[in-house]
Every structure is written in C-alpha cells, then in structure tokens.
Design a protein around this motif. Structure first.
Motif, PDB file in Angstrom:
ATOM      1  N   VAL A 225       0.843  -1.199   0.000  1.00  0.00           N
ATOM      2  CA  VAL A 225       0.000   0.000   0.000  1.00  0.00           C
ATOM      3  C   VAL A 225       0.874   1.244   0.000  1.00  0.00           C
ATOM      4  O   VAL A 225       0.657   2.179  -0.793  1.00  0.00           O
ATOM      5  CB  VAL A 225      -0.957  -0.003   1.208  1.00  0.00           C
ATOM      6  N   ALA A 226       1.866   1.274   0.870  1.00  0.00           N
ATOM      7  CA  ALA A 226       2.765   2.427   0.953  1.00  0.00           C
ATOM      8  C   ALA A 226       3.502   2.651  -0.360  1.00  0.00           C
ATOM      9  O   ALA A 226       3.721   3.802  -0.782  1.00  0.00           O
ATOM     10  CB  ALA A 226       3.760   2.226   2.092  1.00  0.00           C
ATOM     11  N   GLU A 227       3.877   1.571  -1.021  1.00  0.00           N
ATOM     12  CA  GLU A 227       4.595   1.655  -2.290  1.00  0.00           C
ATOM     13  C   GLU A 227       3.745   2.297  -3.386  1.00  0.00           C
ATOM     14  O   GLU A 227       4.255   3.030  -4.245  1.00  0.00           O
ATOM     15  CB  GLU A 227       5.011   0.242  -2.723  1.00  0.00           C
ATOM     16  N   ARG A 228       2.445   2.065  -3.343  1.00  0.00           N
ATOM     17  CA  ARG A 228       1.559   2.554  -4.399  1.00  0.00           C
ATOM     18  C   ARG A 228       1.139   4.009  -4.220  1.00  0.00           C
ATOM     19  O   ARG A 228       0.757   4.677  -5.191  1.00  0.00           O
ATOM     20  CB  ARG A 228       0.308   1.679  -4.473  1.00  0.00           C
ATOM     21  N   LEU A 229       1.170   4.512  -3.007  1.00  0.00           N
ATOM     22  CA  LEU A 229       0.614   5.836  -2.739  1.00  0.00           C
ATOM     23  C   LEU A 229       1.283   6.987  -3.496  1.00  0.00           C
ATOM     24  O   LEU A 229       0.584   7.879  -3.999  1.00  0.00           O
ATOM     25  CB  LEU A 229       0.640   6.122  -1.235  1.00  0.00           C
ATOM     26  N   PRO A 230       2.619   7.048  -3.621  1.00  0.00           N
ATOM     27  CA  PRO A 230       3.223   8.207  -4.292  1.00  0.00           C
ATOM     28  C   PRO A 230       2.783   8.375  -5.746  1.00  0.00           C
ATOM     29  O   PRO A 230       2.756   9.502  -6.251  1.00  0.00           O
ATOM     30  CB  PRO A 230       4.727   7.921  -4.192  1.00  0.00           C
ATOM     31  N   SER A 231       2.429   7.297  -6.412  1.00  0.00           N
ATOM     32  CA  SER A 231       2.035   7.394  -7.822  1.00  0.00           C
ATOM     33  C   SER A 231       0.525   7.339  -8.022  1.00  0.00           C
ATOM     34  O   SER A 231       0.039   7.428  -9.146  1.00  0.00           O
ATOM     35  CB  SER A 231       2.693   6.262  -8.631  1.00  0.00           C
ATOM     36  N   ALA A 232      -0.226   7.220  -6.934  1.00  0.00           N
ATOM     37  CA  ALA A 232      -1.679   7.088  -7.045  1.00  0.00           C
ATOM     38  C   ALA A 232      -2.339   8.452  -7.215  1.00  0.00           C
ATOM     39  O   ALA A 232      -2.049   9.398  -6.471  1.00  0.00           O
ATOM     40  CB  ALA A 232      -2.236   6.397  -5.807  1.00  0.00           C
ATOM     41  N   ASP A 233      -3.217   8.552  -8.179  1.00  0.00           N
ATOM     42  CA  ASP A 233      -4.033   9.753  -8.334  1.00  0.00           C
ATOM     43  C   ASP A 233      -5.376   9.594  -7.620  1.00  0.00           C
ATOM     44  O   ASP A 233      -5.938  10.570  -7.132  1.00  0.00           O
ATOM     45  CB  ASP A 233      -4.276  10.022  -9.825  1.00  0.00           C
ATOM     46  N   LEU A 234      -5.867   8.372  -7.568  1.00  0.00           N
ATOM     47  CA  LEU A 234      -7.139   8.066  -6.915  1.00  0.00           C
ATOM     48  C   LEU A 234      -6.988   6.752  -6.161  1.00  0.00           C
ATOM     49  O   LEU A 234      -6.567   5.748  -6.744  1.00  0.00           O
ATOM     50  CB  LEU A 234      -8.254   7.950  -7.964  1.00  0.00           C
ATOM     51  N   VAL A 235      -7.313   6.766  -4.873  1.00  0.00           N
ATOM     52  CA  VAL A 235      -7.295   5.565  -4.046  1.00  0.00           C
ATOM     53  C   VAL A 235      -8.716   5.292  -3.578  1.00  0.00           C
ATOM     54  O   VAL A 235      -9.363   6.177  -3.013  1.00  0.00           O
ATOM     55  CB  VAL A 235      -6.359   5.703  -2.827  1.00  0.00           C
ATOM     56  N   ILE A 236      -9.180   4.075  -3.804  1.00  0.00           N
ATOM     57  CA  ILE A 236     -10.527   3.681  -3.399  1.00  0.00           C
ATOM     58  C   ILE A 236     -10.402   2.641  -2.290  1.00  0.00           C
ATOM     59  O   ILE A 236      -9.818   1.571  -2.494  1.00  0.00           O
ATOM     60  CB  ILE A 236     -11.322   3.110  -4.581  1.00  0.00           C
ATOM     61  N   GLY A 237     -10.922   2.964  -1.109  1.00  0.00           N
ATOM     62  CA  GLY A 237     -10.910   2.029   0.017  1.00  0.00           C
ATOM     63  C   GLY A 237     -12.142   1.152  -0.053  1.00  0.00           C
ATOM     64  O   GLY A 237     -13.264   1.638   0.093  1.00  0.00           O
ATOM     65  N   ALA A 238     -11.940  -0.141  -0.273  1.00  0.00           N
ATOM     66  CA  ALA A 238     -13.054  -1.061  -0.516  1.00  0.00           C
ATOM     67  C   ALA A 238     -12.962  -2.291   0.370  1.00  0.00           C
ATOM     68  O   ALA A 238     -13.268  -3.400  -0.065  1.00  0.00           O
ATOM     69  CB  ALA A 238     -13.074  -1.468  -1.995  1.00  0.00           C
ATOM     70  N   VAL A 239     -12.547  -2.098   1.609  1.00  0.00           N
ATOM     71  CA  VAL A 239     -12.364  -3.234   2.513  1.00  0.00           C
ATOM     72  C   VAL A 239     -13.598  -3.417   3.387  1.00  0.00           C
ATOM     73  O   VAL A 239     -14.329  -2.475   3.659  1.00  0.00           O
ATOM     74  CB  VAL A 239     -11.119  -3.056   3.406  1.00  0.00           C
ATOM     75  N   LEU A 240     -13.810  -4.641   3.829  1.00  0.00           N
ATOM     76  CA  LEU A 240     -14.949  -4.945   4.691  1.00  0.00           C
ATOM     77  C   LEU A 240     -14.613  -6.104   5.605  1.00  0.00           C
ATOM     78  O   LEU A 240     -14.116  -7.144   5.158  1.00  0.00           O
ATOM     79  CB  LEU A 240     -16.183  -5.319   3.851  1.00  0.00           C
ATOM     80  N   VAL A 241     -14.868  -5.913   6.897  1.00  0.00           N
ATOM     81  CA  VAL A 241     -14.878  -6.999   7.863  1.00  0.00           C
ATOM     82  C   VAL A 241     -16.318  -7.085   8.351  1.00  0.00           C
ATOM     83  O   VAL A 241     -16.793  -6.177   9.032  1.00  0.00           O
ATOM     84  CB  VAL A 241     -13.914  -6.732   9.045  1.00  0.00           C
ATOM     85  N   PRO A 242     -17.065  -8.128   7.966  1.00  0.00           N
ATOM     86  CA  PRO A 242     -18.510  -8.146   8.226  1.00  0.00           C
ATOM     87  C   PRO A 242     -18.881  -7.806   9.664  1.00  0.00           C
ATOM     88  O   PRO A 242     -18.416  -8.442  10.607  1.00  0.00           O
ATOM     89  CB  PRO A 242     -18.902  -9.588   7.879  1.00  0.00           C
ATOM     90  N   GLY A 243     -19.689  -6.760   9.803  1.00  0.00           N
ATOM     91  CA  GLY A 243     -20.206  -6.370  11.106  1.00  0.00           C
ATOM     92  C   GLY A 243     -19.238  -5.631  12.005  1.00  0.00           C
ATOM     93  O   GLY A 243     -19.631  -5.096  13.040  1.00  0.00           O
ATOM     94  N   ALA A 244     -17.957  -5.595  11.632  1.00  0.00           N
ATOM     95  CA  ALA A 244     -16.930  -4.999  12.489  1.00  0.00           C
ATOM     96  C   ALA A 244     -16.472  -3.663  11.912  1.00  0.00           C
ATOM     97  O   ALA A 244     -16.773  -3.311  10.775  1.00  0.00           O
ATOM     98  CB  ALA A 244     -15.741  -5.945  12.629  1.00  0.00           C
ATOM     99  N   ALA A 245     -15.731  -2.915  12.720  1.00  0.00           N
ATOM    100  CA  ALA A 245     -15.166  -1.654  12.242  1.00  0.00           C
ATOM    101  C   ALA A 245     -14.131  -1.937  11.157  1.00  0.00           C
ATOM    102  O   ALA A 245     -13.392  -2.926  11.219  1.00  0.00           O
ATOM    103  CB  ALA A 245     -14.526  -0.900  13.405  1.00  0.00           C
ATOM    104  N   ALA A 246     -14.080  -1.053  10.162  1.00  0.00           N
ATOM    105  CA  ALA A 246     -13.115  -1.214   9.078  1.00  0.00           C
ATOM    106  C   ALA A 246     -11.697  -0.999   9.591  1.00  0.00           C
ATOM    107  O   ALA A 246     -11.471  -0.136  10.440  1.00  0.00           O
ATOM    108  CB  ALA A 246     -13.422  -0.229   7.963  1.00  0.00           C
ATOM    109  N   PRO A 247     -10.731  -1.750   9.072  1.00  0.00           N
ATOM    110  CA  PRO A 247      -9.336  -1.523   9.465  1.00  0.00           C
ATOM    111  C   PRO A 247      -8.806  -0.232   8.854  1.00  0.00           C
ATOM    112  O   PRO A 247      -9.200   0.153   7.752  1.00  0.00           O
ATOM    113  CB  PRO A 247      -8.606  -2.746   8.878  1.00  0.00           C
ATOM    114  N   ARG A 248      -7.927   0.446   9.561  1.00  0.00           N
ATOM    115  CA  ARG A 248      -7.323   1.684   9.059  1.00  0.00           C
ATOM    116  C   ARG A 248      -6.095   1.331   8.225  1.00  0.00           C
ATOM    117  O   ARG A 248      -5.111   0.795   8.754  1.00  0.00           O
ATOM    118  CB  ARG A 248      -6.960   2.612  10.218  1.00  0.00           C
ATOM    119  N   LEU A 249      -6.123   1.638   6.950  1.00  0.00           N
ATOM    120  CA  LEU A 249      -5.100   1.176   6.019  1.00  0.00           C
ATOM    121  C   LEU A 249      -4.128   2.265   5.602  1.00  0.00           C
ATOM    122  O   LEU A 249      -3.018   1.964   5.163  1.00  0.00           O
ATOM    123  CB  LEU A 249      -5.764   0.589   4.764  1.00  0.00           C
ATOM    124  N   ILE A 250      -4.539   3.529   5.689  1.00  0.00           N
ATOM    125  CA  ILE A 250      -3.658   4.635   5.316  1.00  0.00           C
ATOM    126  C   ILE A 250      -3.665   5.645   6.458  1.00  0.00           C
ATOM    127  O   ILE A 250      -4.727   6.133   6.867  1.00  0.00           O
ATOM    128  CB  ILE A 250      -4.115   5.302   4.004  1.00  0.00           C
TER     129      ILE A 250
END
Length: 372
Positions: A225-250
C-alpha cells in the motif's frame, strides 16, 4: 403482520425501504403495509403507487412507528427514530453498529429486535443484502473520484482515462471483493491504469482472469500500500470486515507521500472508514481536504442513484422480509441460519460478536436468544 415503511430522514438519503412491488407481495401474503406519505418520492414512487399495491398511507412517521410491528428501512435509525422504537417491535434495516456506540445504546435501551441487512449471510459465505449496495457504491467510486480529480473541485486536474499521448490516472483499489471488483470494472472501462490490492491470492487470481490482464493485482501488505501511494491519483478504500469496524489502512502521515490534489474515496465509511483521516460526509457536502489530499467519504453513496439502489435492495431483501412477516422473527431466524446471522440486538441484549468486540460490550449468541 403490520409492516411499516417510514420516510428516510438521514440527510440526502433518497432511497426507501420498500418498493410498491414489495408492498404488493407483502399484502398478497396477508400482511398490512403502512407507508409514510412521500416516503418513495426520492426513488420515483408516488403515494398512489403504494395505494395501488394495497398499502395504506399514513401522514407521519410517528403514526408508522406506532402502527407497525415490523419497521423496514434503508439506513440506520436516526436519534428521533430510535426514540420511537419499542420492545417487541422488529427493525429490519442497515445498522452498521460497530462504529456507532450511540445507536447501539439506544437500540439496546429500546428493547427492539434489530436485524441488520449487512450481516445476513448466504450459503456461499456472501452478504446478499449488502452486495447490491456494494455493487452500486463500487461502480460509483471511480465516477465520484473522477469528478473530485477535476481542478474546479480541488483535484489534480486529471482526466481518469487520459488521452493519446497523456497518461491516464493511476487508480489504486484496496480490497478485491464486491466493491473493489465493481470499482475496477468501471475504472478499467473509463481507461484508467488500475491496481487492485487484496489479501486473498485466489481472489487476485480470479480478478486477473476476469479482467484478462487489463489491471494489475498485488498482495495487500502494508508495504505494498505504501509503495503505491506516491504514484496514485485516486485511491478507493473497498475493505470490509462483516459487522466490524473497518481496518485503518492509510495513516495521516502517509498522505505526505501522495501528490497534492490526489483523491481518497472511502467506501468503508459506513463501518468507520479505512483511512485515518476519514470522516463521514453527505451528498450535499461530499468532499474535504486534509494535507492537500481530497477525501470523498459519503456515508450513503448509493442514495445518489436512489431508484436503481432501491430496486436492487428491494430485490434482495424481499424474501427475508416475507419470511420475517410470514413466520415471525423467532421462527424465521430459527429456521434460517443466514437470516439468524443478521440478528444484532434483541430485548436489550447485543447478539453479534464483532459488534460487541468493537464496542467492548457483553454479547449473547443468537442461538441462546432463540432458545430462551
């Protein structure tokens, strides 16, 4: 059973819990359906459509809540709605309790039996009542991201698909499930350069096969994830843990590695968001900027295309709605383990373990509740 459908009162929410077709089906099963006046207008359904389906129109939300044995909605009940719930009543809607302690406390205090769309399961391990809205949100994510990238909206001034001689935008999608796949489909179709990160190698293999090499797949480690961020123009967070709080990825610190005017679209905001700097926004005021990076964190994205969303959600919820009405919630949940997985609250008790862990509250199993 008396089934009630109030008008949604969350800001800029245009969907409705029951379509006229769903009302007609429920009436044909011998149930009474009451709908708050104007409830369907945002989705293109007039009161007359519900009357033609056999439903009754009531003038106020209070009347709907007082009359109905089961309340059918789209979004989590707002504070004013929670005050109208009562012991013995069934609430069937999206709840997203893990990041919402205030709602959880109110539902427990009301004594209501609350069944959450987002934790109902199916035989394949999927989430059939979340899937249609995940499809909608996923397909919207590149669309709203492309809008946010426009210079007039504060973005980098990039066209998602580029033009001959000018590179397209780099789109990074974190999560390859229903949302991520739908987002990838639209982003690839718009001509963007797309990378999907996921922790499931079989899922990455599936995406590689389905998209015939038109996108890049990568295992979703923190380093990747860290490797991709400098060249990313758009980042879409699409993670899901059913029923639980989403993990913080960035983290906020990582925003400094991104190009100013880049965009984050957090589709996981209903579950608390997957970026440290995420906070829920509305369709009326959808974006904000942190450290030069634009954030789109609308908590009810599918509400923007209310007619499509309402029809898709109605198709998915109707069989479960009829089961609850025909059999009563206790028998319906006892006979269907997938519907039972949706039981989150009953008579002052929390019955979904992931929510209990997220909020550090006691929990009893749904089986225990049903056996009582």
């Amino acid at each position: 059973m008396k089934i009630g459908c109030p008008r949604e009162i969350k800001p800029q929410e245009f969907r409705v819990g029951m379509t006229p077709d769903a009302a007609r089906e429920a009436v044909s099963h011998g149930h009474e359906v009451v709908v708050e006046t104007g409830a369907g207008l945002g989705s293109g359904f007039a009161d007359a459509d519900y009357v033609a389906a056999g439903a009754s129109i009531l003038a106020t939300a209070e009347a709907v809540f007082e009359t109905a044995e089961m309340i059918v909605k789209v979004k989590e009940p707002q504070a004013a709605e929670r005050a109208r719930l009562r012991r013995g009543q069934v609430l069937f809607t999206y709840l997203h309790l893990a990041p919402d302690p205030a709602q959880t406390r109110d539902l427990l205090a009301s004594g209501v039996t609350a069944i959450a769309y987002e934790t109902v399961t199916d035989a394949r391990g999927g989430l059939p009542l979340l899937a249609p809205m995940s499809e909608v949100a996923g397909r919207l994510a590149p669309q709203v991201g492309a809008w946010a990238l426009q210079k007039a909206n504060g973005g980098r001034g990039m066209l998602l698909g580029g033009i001959p001689g000018v590179r397209p935008a780099n789109v990074v999608i974190i999560g390859g499930g229903v949302v991520g796949t739908a987002a990838a489909r639209v982003a690839v179709g718009m001509g963007a350069s797309v990378t999907v990160l996921d922790r499931s190698v079989p899922r990455l293999s599936y995406l590689d096969d389905v998209f015939l090499g038109r996108l890049t797949t990568q295992y979703a480690s923190a380093a990747a994830v860290a490797e991709r961020l400098p060249s990313a123009d758009l980042v879409i967070g699409a993670v899901l843990v059913p029923g639980a709080a989403a993990p913080r990825l960035i983290s906020r610190a990582q925003l400094a590695t991104m190009q100013p005017g880049s965009v984050l679209v957090d589709v996981a905001i209903d579950q608390g968001g997957c970026f440290e700097t995420s906070r829920a926004t509305t369709h009326q005021d959808p974006i904000y900027e942190v450290d030069g990076i634009l954030h789109y964190c609308v908590a009810n994205m599918p509400g923007a295309v209310a007619r499509t969303s309402t029809q898709g959600l109605g198709n998915a919820t109707l069989p479960f709605l009829l089961s609850l009405a025909d059999k009563g919630w206790r028998r319906a949940c006892a006979e269907d383990p997938h519907l039972r997985a949706g039981l989150n609250v009953h008579d002052g008790q929390l019955t979904y373990a992931a929510v209990a862990r997220a909020l550090d509250l006691p929990c009893v199993s749904a089986d225990t509740v049903l056996a009582a």
